[in-house]
Motif scaffolding. Sequence first.
Motif, PDB file in Angstrom:
ATOM      1  N   PHE A   1      64.449 -88.092  14.912  1.00 24.62           N
ATOM      2  CA  PHE A   1      64.086 -89.580  14.339  1.00 24.62           C
ATOM      3  C   PHE A   1      63.204 -90.334  15.309  1.00 24.62           C
ATOM      4  N   ARG A   2      63.284 -90.467  16.408  1.00 20.91           N
ATOM      5  CA  ARG A   2      62.776 -90.947  17.619  1.00 20.91           C
ATOM      6  C   ARG A   2      62.307 -92.403  17.733  1.00 20.91           C
ATOM      7  N   ASP A   3      63.001 -93.302  16.884  1.00 19.18           N
ATOM      8  CA  ASP A   3      62.670 -94.758  16.913  1.00 19.18           C
ATOM      9  C   ASP A   3      63.807 -95.240  16.580  1.00 19.18           C
ATOM     10  N   LEU A   4      65.068 -95.283  16.898  1.00 18.58           N
ATOM     11  CA  LEU A   4      66.055 -95.727  16.766  1.00 18.58           C
ATOM     12  C   LEU A   4      66.608 -97.143  17.354  1.00 18.58           C
ATOM     13  N   LYS A   5      66.543 -98.173  16.549  1.00 13.58           N
ATOM     14  CA  LYS A   5      66.669 -99.310  17.325  1.00 13.58           C
ATOM     15  C   LYS A   5      67.115-100.424  15.911  1.00 13.58           C
ATOM     16  N   PRO A   6      67.735-101.582  16.481  1.00  9.38           N
ATOM     17  CA  PRO A   6      68.316-102.525  15.406  1.00  9.38           C
ATOM     18  C   PRO A   6      67.289-102.897  14.432  1.00  9.38           C
ATOM     19  N   GLU A   7      65.941-102.930  14.805  1.00 11.43           N
ATOM     20  CA  GLU A   7      64.888-103.392  13.864  1.00 11.43           C
ATOM     21  C   GLU A   7      64.813-102.195  12.546  1.00 11.43           C
ATOM     22  N   ASN A   8      65.004-101.117  13.162  1.00 11.83           N
ATOM     23  CA  ASN A   8      65.059-100.155  11.860  1.00 11.83           C
ATOM     24  C   ASN A   8      66.285 -99.435  11.431  1.00 11.83           C
ATOM     25  N   VAL A   9      67.293-100.485  11.311  1.00 11.03           N
ATOM     26  CA  VAL A   9      68.517-100.218  10.870  1.00 11.03           C
ATOM     27  C   VAL A   9      68.691-101.322   9.689  1.00 11.03           C
TER      28      VAL A   9
ATOM     29  N   TYR B   1      81.104-104.458   4.009  1.00  9.14           N
ATOM     30  CA  TYR B   1      80.033-104.649   4.794  1.00  9.14           C
ATOM     31  C   TYR B   1      78.781-104.183   4.303  1.00  9.14           C
ATOM     32  N   GLY B   2      78.702-103.621   3.284  1.00 10.17           N
ATOM     33  CA  GLY B   2      77.355-102.803   2.776  1.00 10.17           C
ATOM     34  C   GLY B   2      77.504-101.677   3.767  1.00 10.17           C
ATOM     35  N   HIS B   3      76.164-101.014   3.706  1.00 11.39           N
ATOM     36  CA  HIS B   3      76.187 -99.737   4.448  1.00 11.39           C
ATOM     37  C   HIS B   3      74.834 -99.579   5.010  1.00 11.39           C
ATOM     38  N   ALA B   4      74.921 -99.149   6.305  1.00 11.39           N
ATOM     39  CA  ALA B   4      73.709 -99.293   7.220  1.00 11.39           C
ATOM     40  C   ALA B   4      72.722 -97.970   7.011  1.00 11.39           C
ATOM     41  N   LYS B   5      71.455 -98.208   6.710  1.00 11.97           N
ATOM     42  CA  LYS B   5      70.535 -97.200   6.675  1.00 11.97           C
ATOM     43  C   LYS B   5      69.529 -97.013   7.624  1.00 11.97           C
ATOM     44  N   LEU B   6      68.964 -95.981   7.984  1.00 15.30           N
ATOM     45  CA  LEU B   6      67.875 -95.796   8.672  1.00 15.30           C
ATOM     46  C   LEU B   6      66.385 -96.107   8.012  1.00 15.30           C
ATOM     47  N   ALA B   7      65.398 -96.693   8.663  1.00 17.85           N
ATOM     48  CA  ALA B   7      64.404 -96.963   7.966  1.00 17.85           C
ATOM     49  C   ALA B   7      63.160 -96.804   9.189  1.00 17.85           C
TER      50      ALA B   7
ATOM     51  N   VAL C   1      58.015-104.992  16.344  1.00 20.60           N
ATOM     52  CA  VAL C   1      58.047-104.397  17.898  1.00 20.60           C
ATOM     53  C   VAL C   1      57.747-102.733  17.658  1.00 20.60           C
ATOM     54  N   SER C   2      56.503-102.461  17.842  1.00 20.25           N
ATOM     55  CA  SER C   2      56.017-101.091  17.577  1.00 20.25           C
ATOM     56  C   SER C   2      56.257-100.642  18.894  1.00 20.25           C
ATOM     57  N   ALA C   3      56.001 -99.312  18.754  1.00 20.03           N
ATOM     58  CA  ALA C   3      55.989 -98.303  19.957  1.00 20.03           C
ATOM     59  C   ALA C   3      55.286 -98.859  21.053  1.00 20.03           C
TER      60      ALA C   3
ATOM     61  N   GLY D   1      72.827 -95.369  21.430  1.00 22.97           N
ATOM     62  CA  GLY D   1      73.844 -96.042  22.241  1.00 22.97           C
ATOM     63  C   GLY D   1      73.515 -97.224  22.738  1.00 22.97           C
ATOM     64  N   TRP D   2      72.284 -97.798  22.850  1.00 27.34           N
ATOM     65  CA  TRP D   2      71.749 -98.789  23.092  1.00 27.34           C
ATOM     66  C   TRP D   2      71.731 -99.822  21.714  1.00 27.34           C
ATOM     67  N   THR D   3      71.401 -99.021  20.714  1.00 25.63           N
ATOM     68  CA  THR D   3      71.607 -99.843  19.436  1.00 25.63           C
ATOM     69  C   THR D   3      73.043-100.362  19.538  1.00 25.63           C
ATOM     70  N   LEU D   4      73.996 -99.770  19.415  1.00 22.05           N
ATOM     71  CA  LEU D   4      75.355 -99.908  19.622  1.00 22.05           C
ATOM     72  C   LEU D   4      75.628-101.169  20.757  1.00 22.05           C
TER      73      LEU D   4
END
Length: 285
Positions: free
Chosen positions: A23-31, A43-49, A84-86, A159-162
């Motif tokens: 995936f290479r770009d996991l962060k709260p903004e992309n969930v 709670y709904g479901h978390a999905k990657l974007a 917040v792009s790469a 880990g950092w997203t958690l």
Amino acid sequence: QLLHYAACMLCALTFLHSRNVVFRDLKPENVLVTDPEIDHSPYGHAKLADFGLARSVGADTRRKPRQELPDRCPPSAHLTSRPVSAVATRALEGPPSREGSPPTPSLPSRATSTQQRRITTAAGTPAFMPLEAFDVATEAPNSRSLFQMVSSWDWYAFGWTLFILLQGEQGNRRIHTSGRVVLLPPADDLKAIAVARAKSNYRAAGPGAALQSQVLDLVAGLVVESSADRLTANQLRAAPVLAEALETADAMIAASNEKKLQSSRDGCLQTLFCCRLGRSNQDLE
């Protein structure tokens, strides 16, 4: 709620990795989180974007040499519309604090189809990437080792997203960019201190904070700098703190797959019925 979202992200990353995709770009903004009422979930479901940086790592994939990377971000990178792009994140943070390693812009890689496909490992949001991603000496002897190394960086970001979802602004960095406020993990030299301090605070809070302490134990095992020492998907799935949430997530996925399969079967039967009906009409004519 956090455990449910963690289980959803874990299942999503595990699925991608089972297809040799990083995936290479996991962060709260992309969930993204779905509407609880539509999904009939508390709670709904978390999905990657945002799969713009996702790449398939196949048998012919090699790491792109450092000299093929641009020396600096293009001027247009600072005008990107992404919050917040790469690239924009690197402009805010500055280069990674790895002594003796030149800064590398975090730009998407483009695989070539000449003799072998190549992947830029220093791609993503730097704050959610381990320093080894920028280390020119970090190499993999073969494509399998390369996949294991790069996919482990998804778990580092997990880990950092958690940590951010659990802690909020406490111990993390609040940054204003493109008219938005985003949270980033602590600076490199403060990451270990922030996790240790959070664990100490929850342990001092007593039994009421037992779940938070267990989640932080997972975080501590995910955000280690060396991919060889980082927790794996199997170890995460075996963690007692995620057991109930994973059971629910697995059941949800199984039900969704069964629904899709049934829909596909119904479509095939309908097509077959129409074909047979058409043949019958032709026979009558």
